[in-house]
Design an enzyme around this catalytic site. Structure first.
Site, PDB file in Angstrom:
ATOM      1  N   LYS A  53       0.842  -1.203   0.000  1.00 37.94           N
ATOM      2  CA  LYS A  53       0.000   0.000   0.000  1.00 37.94           C
ATOM      3  C   LYS A  53       0.878   1.253   0.000  1.00 37.94           C
ATOM      4  CE  LYS A  53      -3.861  -2.406   2.170  1.00 37.94           C
ATOM      5  NZ  LYS A  53      -4.669  -2.719   3.332  1.00 37.94           N
ATOM      6  N   GLN A  97      -4.657  -1.421   9.541  1.00 34.17           N
ATOM      7  CA  GLN A  97      -4.591  -2.757   8.965  1.00 34.17           C
ATOM      8  C   GLN A  97      -5.174  -3.781   9.920  1.00 34.17           C
ATOM      9  OE1 GLN A  97      -3.713  -3.321   5.830  1.00 34.17           O
ATOM     10  NE2 GLN A  97      -3.932  -5.533   5.954  1.00 34.17           N
ATOM     11  N   ASP A 120     -11.003   2.991   3.850  1.00 36.27           N
ATOM     12  CA  ASP A 120     -11.287   1.553   3.782  1.00 36.27           C
ATOM     13  C   ASP A 120     -12.792   1.301   3.661  1.00 36.27           C
ATOM     14  OD1 ASP A 120      -9.345  -0.426   3.732  1.00 36.27           O
ATOM     15  OD2 ASP A 120      -8.857  -0.216   5.856  1.00 36.27           O
TER      16      ASP A 120
HETATM   17  N1  GUN Z   1      -6.895  -6.791   6.167  1.00 38.93           N
HETATM   18  C1  GUN Z   1      -7.210  -7.556   5.097  1.00 38.93           C
HETATM   19  N2  GUN Z   1      -7.776  -6.792   4.129  1.00 38.93           N
HETATM   20  C2  GUN Z   1      -7.819  -5.530   4.609  1.00 38.93           C
HETATM   21  C3  GUN Z   1      -8.287  -4.298   4.061  1.00 38.93           C
HETATM   22  O1  GUN Z   1      -8.793  -4.210   2.949  1.00 38.93           O
HETATM   23  N3  GUN Z   1      -8.147  -3.215   4.882  1.00 38.93           N
HETATM   24  C4  GUN Z   1      -7.605  -3.299   6.119  1.00 38.93           C
HETATM   25  N4  GUN Z   1      -7.522  -2.183   6.842  1.00 38.93           N
HETATM   26  N5  GUN Z   1      -7.164  -4.418   6.639  1.00 38.93           N
HETATM   27  C5  GUN Z   1      -7.266  -5.528   5.887  1.00 38.93           C
END
Ligand code: GUN
Length: 292
Positions: A53, A97, A120
């Site tokens: 990311k 995350q 998100d």
């Molecule tokens: N963990 C697995 N997929 C995601 C996601 O799309 N966003 C976040 N914040 N954590 C994750």
């Protein structure tokens, strides 16, 4: 029939090119788009996702800040950091995350993030908006799947869609988004009896179960579109999805590979949401240079 492979990497490259143009415009207007990424603990998969990311942000000109906390950090400290980021005008998106260590409430964390910076799309306000059909920030993975389908000209209206997996991150928002686009949607999950009786009816099958090899050719209708959201690390270190790719490829009309399908689009849509947030701030005249 041999399925067309939907190339998520190639589409991500195109969309990121568009993102770069949007980021340049924002920067020229005095609003440098910024994303804060919080990660707690040292889960290796989370680290890989977070690094992807951050790298993608740098590539398109979004300023990213990675905030790393030890696994034993207190919930209070994480919440305090989020509150500070909520009022930081240089930050347009905040992402925590998941998963989090057990002593930290996911619900509290997600509800502390300002819904205006919730790129998100996990905040209650954003989930509620999605239910009502006017999403503020569509959750990144389902948003990426939507873009992949659009890129191939696949119209979901009136189609039978089966979503396998009912997670808050993928399955539920995916189903809502497809329903909003007038698909007929069924959601299957770990307690579904005889999964195949549902999957065989799908014109479009979206699989997000986290179980390698779950979907085999006998479970797929000839000519179906198969979207594999699974990311499973095998004992030999290889990454596979939830679908028996080689088998199902011979039966489907379209299929996404793992890796190189949905994954690159998830990261890309996070950038899209961050830019969207920064553009809203700029439009409202709330960007950093107007504050100083
Ligand atoms: N963990 C697995 N997929 C995601 C996601 O799309 N966003 C976040 N914040 N954590 C994750």
């Amino acid at each position: 029939m041999v399925a067309k492979i939907i190339d998520g990497k190639a589409l991500a490259r195109v969309v990121r090119g568009e993102c770069k143009i949007r980021a340049d415009k924002l920067i020229a207007a005095g609003c440098h788009p910024g994303l804060a990424v919080l990660v707690v603990g040292s889960d290796p998969a989370s680290r890989v996702y977070v690094n992807n990311k951050v790298r993608a942000c740098t590539e398109v000109g979004v300023e990213s800040t990675l905030l790393e906390f030890p696994a034993d950090v207190s919930e209070e400290e994480v919440l305090m950091k989020i509150k500070a980021l909520n009022t930081d005008p240089a930050v347009h998106g905040i992402l925590v995350q998941l998963p989090l260590p057990e002593h930290i409430s996911v619900r509290k964390v997600l509800e502390t993030i300002s819904h205006e910076k919730d790129v998100d799309g996990f905040h209650l306000y954003n989930v509620g908006s999605l239910v009502l059909g006017n999403s503020v920030f569509p959750p990144c993975t389902p948003y990426g799947v939507q873009k992949l389908l659009e890129s191939e000209g696949i119209d979901v209206r009136g189609q039978n869609v089966v979503v396998v997996g009912a997670s808050n991150i993928v399955g539920k928002p995916m189903a809502l988004m497809l329903m909003q686009q007038e698909a007929t949607v069924a959601i299957c999950h770990a307690r579904t009896r005889d999964l195949a009786q549902f999957t065989i009816l799908a014109d479009i099958l979206v699989v997000a179960a986290g179980k390698p090899g779950l979907i085999v050719p006998q479970m797929v209708k000839a000519g179906a579109v198969v979207i594999d959201v699974g990311i499973n690390r095998m004992p030999d270190g290889s990454i596979v999805g939830d679908v028996d790719f080689e088998g199902v490829k011979k039966k489907a009309s379209y299929i996404t590979p793992v890796p190189g399908g949905v994954g690159p689009m998830t990261v890309t849509m996070l950038i899209v949401n961050t830019l969207e947030s920064a553009e809203r701030v700029l439009e409202a005249g709330r960007h950093i240079s107007s504050i100083n």
